[in-house]
Design a protein around this motif. Structure first.
Motif, short mmCIF file in Angstrom:
data_model
loop_
_atom_site.label_atom_id
_atom_site.label_comp_id
_atom_site.label_asym_id
_atom_site.label_seq_id
_atom_site.Cartn_x
_atom_site.Cartn_y
_atom_site.Cartn_z
N ILE A 180 0.86 -1.19 0.00
CA ILE A 180 0.00 0.00 0.00
C ILE A 180 0.89 1.24 0.00
N ALA A 181 0.36 2.32 -0.57
CA ALA A 181 1.12 3.57 -0.57
C ALA A 181 0.90 4.24 0.79
N SER A 182 1.82 4.02 1.71
CA SER A 182 1.65 4.57 3.06
C SER A 182 2.93 5.24 3.53
N ALA A 183 2.82 6.55 3.78
CA ALA A 183 3.99 7.30 4.29
C ALA A 183 4.32 6.87 5.71
N GLN A 184 3.31 6.41 6.43
CA GLN A 184 3.58 5.97 7.81
C GLN A 184 4.42 4.70 7.80
N THR A 203 10.10 0.40 -1.58
CA THR A 203 9.52 0.78 -2.87
C THR A 203 8.06 1.15 -2.64
N GLU A 204 7.66 2.31 -3.15
CA GLU A 204 6.25 2.71 -2.95
C GLU A 204 5.47 2.52 -4.25
N PRO A 205 4.26 1.96 -4.16
CA PRO A 205 3.48 1.71 -5.38
C PRO A 205 3.02 3.01 -6.05
N LEU A 206 2.75 4.02 -5.24
CA LEU A 206 2.43 5.37 -5.74
C LEU A 206 3.11 6.35 -4.79
#
Ligand code: S3P
Length: 456
Positions: A180-184, A203-206
């Motif tokens: 999941i795209a999570s900054a946390q 790696t971030e998906p978005l």
């Protein structure tokens, strides 16, 4: 066992007013995400650093209190909205024999869990009823891959607070593709990565908010960003920023309530409705402005500049004719906190507003898809609910309404702004939660002359 201290719920009652006028002199408080990180990196660096325009909401004060419980030296000056951090260094934290209580803050529990995974002592961390029902496996699972031992309340194939974080001889770097795209989650892993051997790559998906990366870099910790891959090597020092004083940008997620409120109420075509100063417009946070522009809003960015590592600007908002859109998927993580108030704008704009790929909303301070549906239906709108979002149809003549916030600050504020903008009698229950992110919310309404009272 965790003892919950119940807080007063409080109810906000709004009455129609004949004397609603635009209010221009609004000072939006400091950014919540940046304020959490200011406390964390200020506490851990090797020098004294002062942050101004810090957000002193319950969430951020909990982070500061926990860090001080752990031996950090953060002095809070409420009048000056300033924290002075006497950095204790990356190895300067000490065990606390007390439960670390984040209250309602998902950011605090997830970031601090990453930090605590790298410490040579045991910690227990928890929060309020909402926090005890928010999924933590998203951080505990990758941290376990790094060698961390974290126990929590296991149910529904997930892990919930209270978390007990055991010391590990040596965390090891991993390459982790976030589902999941999570900054946390990203920030938790970067914090743990500082204490790990080798390199930790996420790696971030978005793209999702990058305040942690920017602050690490500004504080002199080597960090590499290549496309959607962020890498950090453990074992370096955190010297601290070159400047002694850093200004926290004002929070675009809080400004969203004033901006959308002003647009909802509208005015003569082209009329200046609102001017805001020092608003953080980090590209990973400011897609709300793009979405509003796609809906037809006229917004001017004036005097774009930097506040520390973060871009800020002044904003001018003009009365505009608005039409609904389908929010592009790639913008969803960027505007995740603004979706409740954006949905309210959808009620006064023409056509269908579609928000999909936003299943993350289900695990916020409340199930925000359900909370939004409840608001819209109670206000007299039409909305279709999907597992990953909603579609609603505007424009709607908003009728008098009575709603629950479900203990969710952004739902409470969205309802209040809508009631005032629509100039209808409205009752919003359980509004004390507003203090978690925006204690002076009522001072920042984009109007004078609104009639509201908070009781209970
Ligand atoms: C935050 C990240 C976002 C956001 C939250 C603050 C942060 O959550 O919803 O209010 O400060 O990192 P996720 O990263 O879990 O989407």
């Amino acid at each position: 066992m965790v003892v919950l201290i119940s807080k007063p719920m409080r109810t906000c009652v709004i009455q129609p007013s004949d004397s609603l006028r635009p209010q221009f002199n609004i000072e939006i408080p400091g950014d919540k995400s940046v304020s959490h990180r200011a406390a964390i990196f200020g506490a851990l660096c090797d020098k004294r650093v002062t942050f101004t325009n810090v957000l002193f909401s319950e969430d951020c004060l909990n982070t500061i209190q926990i860090l001080n419980q752990l031996g950090a030296k953060i002095a809070v000056d409420h009048d000056q909205k300033t924290i002075v951090c006497e950095g204790v260094g990356l190895k300067g934290l000490r065990a606390s024999d007390q439960l670390l209580d984040v209250g309602n803050s998902g950011t605090a529990i997830r970031l601090l869990t990453g930090l605590l995974a790298g410490q040579p002592f045991t910690s227990r961390i928890s929060g309020d009823h909402s926090i005890q029902n928010r999924p933590m496996k998203r951080v505990t699972a990758p941290l376990a891959l790094m060698g961390s031992v974290i126990a929590g309340d296991e149910r529904n194939n997930n892990v919930y607070p209270t978390l007990t974080i055991q010391p590990t001889t040596q965390l090891k770097g991993i390459h982790y593709e976030m589902p999941i795209a999570s900054a946390q989650v990203k920030s938790a892993l970067l914090l743990a990565g500082i204490y790990a051997s080798g390199t930790t790559t996420v790696t971030e998906p978005l793209p999702c908010r990058n305040h942690t990366e920017l602050m690490l870099e500004a504080f002199g910790y080597p960090i590499q960003v290549a496309g959607n891959e962020i890498s950090i090597e453990g074992g370096h020092a955190l010297p601290g920023p070159k400047a002694d004083v850093i200004i926290v940008p004002s929070d675009i997620s809080s400004a969203a309530f004033s901006i959308v409120g002003a647009l909802m109420k509208g005015g003569k075509p082209g009329e200046l409705l609102l001017e805001l100063h020092n608003i953080g417009v980090n590209p990973t946070r400011s897609d709300l402005l793009t979405v509003l522009e796609l809906m037809g809003a006229k917004i001017e960015r004036v005097n774009e500049r930097m506040a520390g590592a973060e871009p800020v600007t002044d904003l001018r908002i003009y009365a505009s004719e608005l039409h609904n859109i389908s929010v592009p998927e790639k913008m969803v993580p960027n505007i995740i906190d603004e979706i409740p108030i954006l949905a309210m704008l959808g009620l006064v704009a023409t056509g269908v507003m579609s928000v999909r790929h936003a299943e993350e909303l289900r695990v916020k301070e409340s199930d925000r898809i359900k909370s939004i549906v409840q608001l819209v239906l109670n206000m007299g709108g039409e909305i279709a609910e999907f597992e990953d979002g909603f579609e609603l149809l505007g424009p709607v003549k908003i009728r008098p309404f009575e709603v629950q916030s479900n203990g969710d600050h952004r739902i409470a504020m969205s309802a209040i702004v809508t009631g005032i903008a629509a100039n209808v009698p409205a009752t919003v229950h359980d509004v004390a939660c507003i203090n978690t992110s925006f204690p002076n919310f009522f001072d920042c309404l984009p109007w004078t002359g609104a009639i509201w009272s908070v009781k209970g």
